[in-house]
Design a protein around this motif. Structure first.
Motif, PDB file in Angstrom:
ATOM      1  N   TYR A 255       2.249   1.601  -0.750  1.00 38.40           N
ATOM      2  CA  TYR A 255       1.780   2.677   0.036  1.00 38.40           C
ATOM      3  C   TYR A 255       3.014   2.328   1.521  1.00 38.40           C
ATOM      4  O   TYR A 255       2.818   1.114   1.751  1.00 38.40           O
ATOM      5  CB  TYR A 255       0.575   2.661   0.485  1.00 38.40           C
ATOM      6  CG  TYR A 255      -0.199   3.193  -0.447  1.00 38.40           C
ATOM      7  CD1 TYR A 255       0.172   4.257  -1.340  1.00 38.40           C
ATOM      8  CD2 TYR A 255      -1.541   2.607  -0.844  1.00 38.40           C
ATOM      9  CE1 TYR A 255      -0.635   4.835  -2.224  1.00 38.40           C
ATOM     10  CE2 TYR A 255      -2.331   3.284  -1.995  1.00 38.40           C
ATOM     11  CZ  TYR A 255      -2.025   4.305  -2.673  1.00 38.40           C
ATOM     12  OH  TYR A 255      -2.764   4.862  -3.277  1.00 38.40           O
ATOM     13  N   THR A 256       3.338   3.344   1.961  1.00 36.42           N
ATOM     14  CA  THR A 256       4.089   3.111   3.112  1.00 36.42           C
ATOM     15  C   THR A 256       2.995   3.013   4.473  1.00 36.42           C
ATOM     16  O   THR A 256       1.816   3.191   4.178  1.00 36.42           O
ATOM     17  CB  THR A 256       4.702   4.265   3.508  1.00 36.42           C
ATOM     18  OG1 THR A 256       4.084   5.400   3.860  1.00 36.42           O
ATOM     19  CG2 THR A 256       5.946   4.694   2.414  1.00 36.42           C
ATOM     20  N   THR A 257       3.452   2.705   5.573  1.00 41.27           N
ATOM     21  CA  THR A 257       2.673   2.507   6.658  1.00 41.27           C
ATOM     22  C   THR A 257       1.698   3.630   7.137  1.00 41.27           C
ATOM     23  O   THR A 257       0.669   3.738   7.279  1.00 41.27           O
ATOM     24  CB  THR A 257       3.215   1.763   7.895  1.00 41.27           C
ATOM     25  OG1 THR A 257       3.701   0.400   7.548  1.00 41.27           O
ATOM     26  CG2 THR A 257       2.235   1.623   9.090  1.00 41.27           C
ATOM     27  N   ALA A 258       2.447   4.850   7.039  1.00 42.52           N
ATOM     28  CA  ALA A 258       2.004   6.138   7.306  1.00 42.52           C
ATOM     29  C   ALA A 258       1.180   6.693   6.179  1.00 42.52           C
ATOM     30  O   ALA A 258       0.191   7.702   6.574  1.00 42.52           O
ATOM     31  CB  ALA A 258       3.250   6.992   7.464  1.00 42.52           C
ATOM     32  N   THR A 259       1.126   5.998   5.072  1.00 43.84           N
ATOM     33  CA  THR A 259       0.165   6.392   3.997  1.00 43.84           C
ATOM     34  C   THR A 259      -1.214   5.741   3.827  1.00 43.84           C
ATOM     35  O   THR A 259      -2.063   6.362   3.758  1.00 43.84           O
ATOM     36  CB  THR A 259       0.853   6.285   2.675  1.00 43.84           C
ATOM     37  OG1 THR A 259       2.101   7.371   2.699  1.00 43.84           O
ATOM     38  CG2 THR A 259       0.104   6.964   1.370  1.00 43.84           C
ATOM     39  N   GLY A 260      -1.097   4.409   3.838  1.00 40.40           N
ATOM     40  CA  GLY A 260      -2.179   3.771   3.355  1.00 40.40           C
ATOM     41  C   GLY A 260      -2.193   2.265   2.834  1.00 40.40           C
ATOM     42  O   GLY A 260      -1.021   1.585   3.153  1.00 40.40           O
ATOM     43  N   PHE A 261      -2.977   1.598   2.378  1.00 42.39           N
ATOM     44  CA  PHE A 261      -2.979   0.325   1.976  1.00 42.39           C
ATOM     45  C   PHE A 261      -4.008   0.296   0.776  1.00 42.39           C
ATOM     46  O   PHE A 261      -4.885   0.994   0.487  1.00 42.39           O
ATOM     47  CB  PHE A 261      -3.677  -0.433   3.360  1.00 42.39           C
ATOM     48  CG  PHE A 261      -3.410  -2.012   3.226  1.00 42.39           C
ATOM     49  CD1 PHE A 261      -3.684  -2.844   2.380  1.00 42.39           C
ATOM     50  CD2 PHE A 261      -2.861  -2.244   4.459  1.00 42.39           C
ATOM     51  CE1 PHE A 261      -3.400  -4.322   2.479  1.00 42.39           C
ATOM     52  CE2 PHE A 261      -2.573  -3.746   4.637  1.00 42.39           C
ATOM     53  CZ  PHE A 261      -2.749  -4.583   3.652  1.00 42.39           C
ATOM     54  N   ALA A 262      -3.799  -0.530   0.057  1.00 42.31           N
ATOM     55  CA  ALA A 262      -4.364  -0.904  -1.391  1.00 42.31           C
ATOM     56  C   ALA A 262      -4.704  -2.238  -1.573  1.00 42.31           C
ATOM     57  O   ALA A 262      -4.147  -3.121  -1.422  1.00 42.31           O
ATOM     58  CB  ALA A 262      -3.799  -0.197  -2.521  1.00 42.31           C
ATOM     59  N   ILE A 263      -5.986  -2.402  -2.231  1.00 41.73           N
ATOM     60  CA  ILE A 263      -6.399  -3.809  -2.871  1.00 41.73           C
ATOM     61  C   ILE A 263      -6.444  -3.486  -4.278  1.00 41.73           C
ATOM     62  O   ILE A 263      -7.607  -2.879  -4.725  1.00 41.73           O
ATOM     63  CB  ILE A 263      -7.766  -4.165  -2.230  1.00 41.73           C
ATOM     64  CG1 ILE A 263      -7.738  -4.234  -0.771  1.00 41.73           C
ATOM     65  CG2 ILE A 263      -8.083  -5.534  -2.811  1.00 41.73           C
ATOM     66  CD1 ILE A 263      -9.064  -4.681  -0.082  1.00 41.73           C
ATOM     67  N   ASP A 264      -5.638  -4.008  -5.201  1.00 35.57           N
ATOM     68  CA  ASP A 264      -5.623  -3.702  -6.442  1.00 35.57           C
ATOM     69  C   ASP A 264      -6.073  -5.162  -7.246  1.00 35.57           C
ATOM     70  O   ASP A 264      -5.426  -5.958  -7.101  1.00 35.57           O
ATOM     71  CB  ASP A 264      -4.188  -3.426  -6.860  1.00 35.57           C
ATOM     72  CG  ASP A 264      -3.848  -2.920  -8.116  1.00 35.57           C
ATOM     73  OD1 ASP A 264      -4.745  -3.084  -9.011  1.00 35.57           O
ATOM     74  OD2 ASP A 264      -2.951  -2.545  -8.283  1.00 35.57           O
ATOM     75  N   PHE A 265      -7.026  -4.997  -7.942  1.00 31.88           N
ATOM     76  CA  PHE A 265      -7.583  -6.044  -8.792  1.00 31.88           C
ATOM     77  C   PHE A 265      -7.082  -6.129 -10.218  1.00 31.88           C
ATOM     78  O   PHE A 265      -7.430  -6.840 -10.689  1.00 31.88           O
ATOM     79  CB  PHE A 265      -9.305  -5.969  -8.711  1.00 31.88           C
ATOM     80  CG  PHE A 265      -9.851  -5.812  -7.524  1.00 31.88           C
ATOM     81  CD1 PHE A 265     -10.161  -6.984  -6.676  1.00 31.88           C
ATOM     82  CD2 PHE A 265     -10.150  -4.648  -6.901  1.00 31.88           C
ATOM     83  CE1 PHE A 265     -10.601  -7.245  -5.384  1.00 31.88           C
ATOM     84  CE2 PHE A 265     -11.024  -4.706  -5.472  1.00 31.88           C
ATOM     85  CZ  PHE A 265     -10.998  -5.749  -4.917  1.00 31.88           C
TER      86      PHE A 265
END
Length: 296
Positions: free
Chosen positions: A227-237
């Motif tokens: 994700y771009t900074t403008a979109t978001g963040f993910a924690i992918d397990f």
């Protein structure tokens, strides 16, 4: 012979195709769906996927259960793009979106097919979305890749639940309301200024990365479209492509008691609200109770 063949076929049951209306698509019950692709245009012209709002997949058995929910088709686009799934070239000028039940990003076909959507035992399945009034002459069609029937109670289901939280400002923002159920495949946090995410479970820190480090972590794992900074963040397990590495929330004899997600928010015009979307790996028994077919 031929029972494992993958069929590509149009979905014909589509109601309420109108500007400002909630479109309802009803795929046939009794098949196993790998993907369902919905084609939408404004009298043949591309549309902004953000104008297809409140997108839901609803399963109806002994009760109606929302299996997946998205703010709009643009949110689904971002999730698909991050996993490396096929998407249209531009979410703001597109003619389709795809619901992936089979997970093509996993290691092998056996893993990928575990979450394919079997519909045996269901009374109905619906896909719903609101067509924004800015689409003056909507055209909607749908087709699917599907196989022989699998009961909804077999395998796993990707259950997607979202929550919105307001009052966001620069600094650390704590979120303690993620439902502690089943197993978590991925946590998506949508906001324009997340600089770092930290996740603690029962007092133990299991994830803490800045955006720069998280992007490298994603690249190393083969997630080429962070994700771009403008979109978001993910924690992918499940970066490894194995569902068995999903984060366990509950199983026989075990239940997570406390869970805190902390987002560090930057100071450059942060959005006033943040949206958390969690992908769970669950079962029909967990969603419906033991008697899925009571109303079927």
């Amino acid at each position: 012979r031929g029972l494992g063949m993958r069929v590509r076929e149009e979905v014909l049951m589509i109601d309420n195709i109108g500007s400002g209306q909630t479109c309802i698509i009803k795929p046939e019950v009794g098949k196993t769906y790998l993907e369902i692709t919905v084609e939408v245009s404004d009298n043949g012209s591309a549309i902004d996927l953000a104008d297809l709002k409140n997108l839901k997949v609803i399963l109806i058995g002994n009760k109606a259960v929302t299996l997946q929910e998205y703010k709009d088709a643009a949110e689904l686009y971002e999730i698909n793009r991050r996993y490396g799934r096929k998407v249209s070239g531009n979410k703001s000028s597109s003619t389709y979106f795809t619901l992936y039940f089979r997970r093509p990003e996993l290691e092998d076909e056996m893993e990928r097919m575990i979450t394919a959507l079997g519909t045996g035992g269901l009374k109905d399945i619906k896909i719903e979305f609101l067509i924004d009034s800015s689409i003056s002459t909507p055209k909607v069609a749908c087709w699917a890749r599907k196989m022989k029937n699998k009961n909804v109670g077999e395998g796993l289901l990707t259950y997607v639940a979202a929550q919105n939280r307001g009052g966001v400002a620069a600094g650390d923002f704590h979120f303690d309301s993620i439902e502690r159920r089943d197993r978590i495949a991925c946590i998506h946090a949508f906001h324009n200024q997340i600089q770092k995410l930290k996740l603690e479970i029962d007092g133990t820190r299991i994830y803490e990365l800045t955006r720069t480090r998280a992007n490298l972590d994603e690249d190393i794992a083969g997630r080429a479209n962070s994700y771009t900074t403008a979109t978001g963040f993910a924690i992918d397990f499940i970066q490894s492509g194995v569902l068995g590495e999903a984060l366990i929330m509950q199983e026989a004899g075990y239940q997570v008691r406390a869970m805190r997600l902390t987002a560090t928010i930057g100071s450059s015009s942060p959005d006033p609200s943040i949206r958390y979307l969690v992908e769970y790996l669950t079962t029909a028994a967990s969603l419906f109770g033991t008697n899925v077919e009571a109303a079927a």
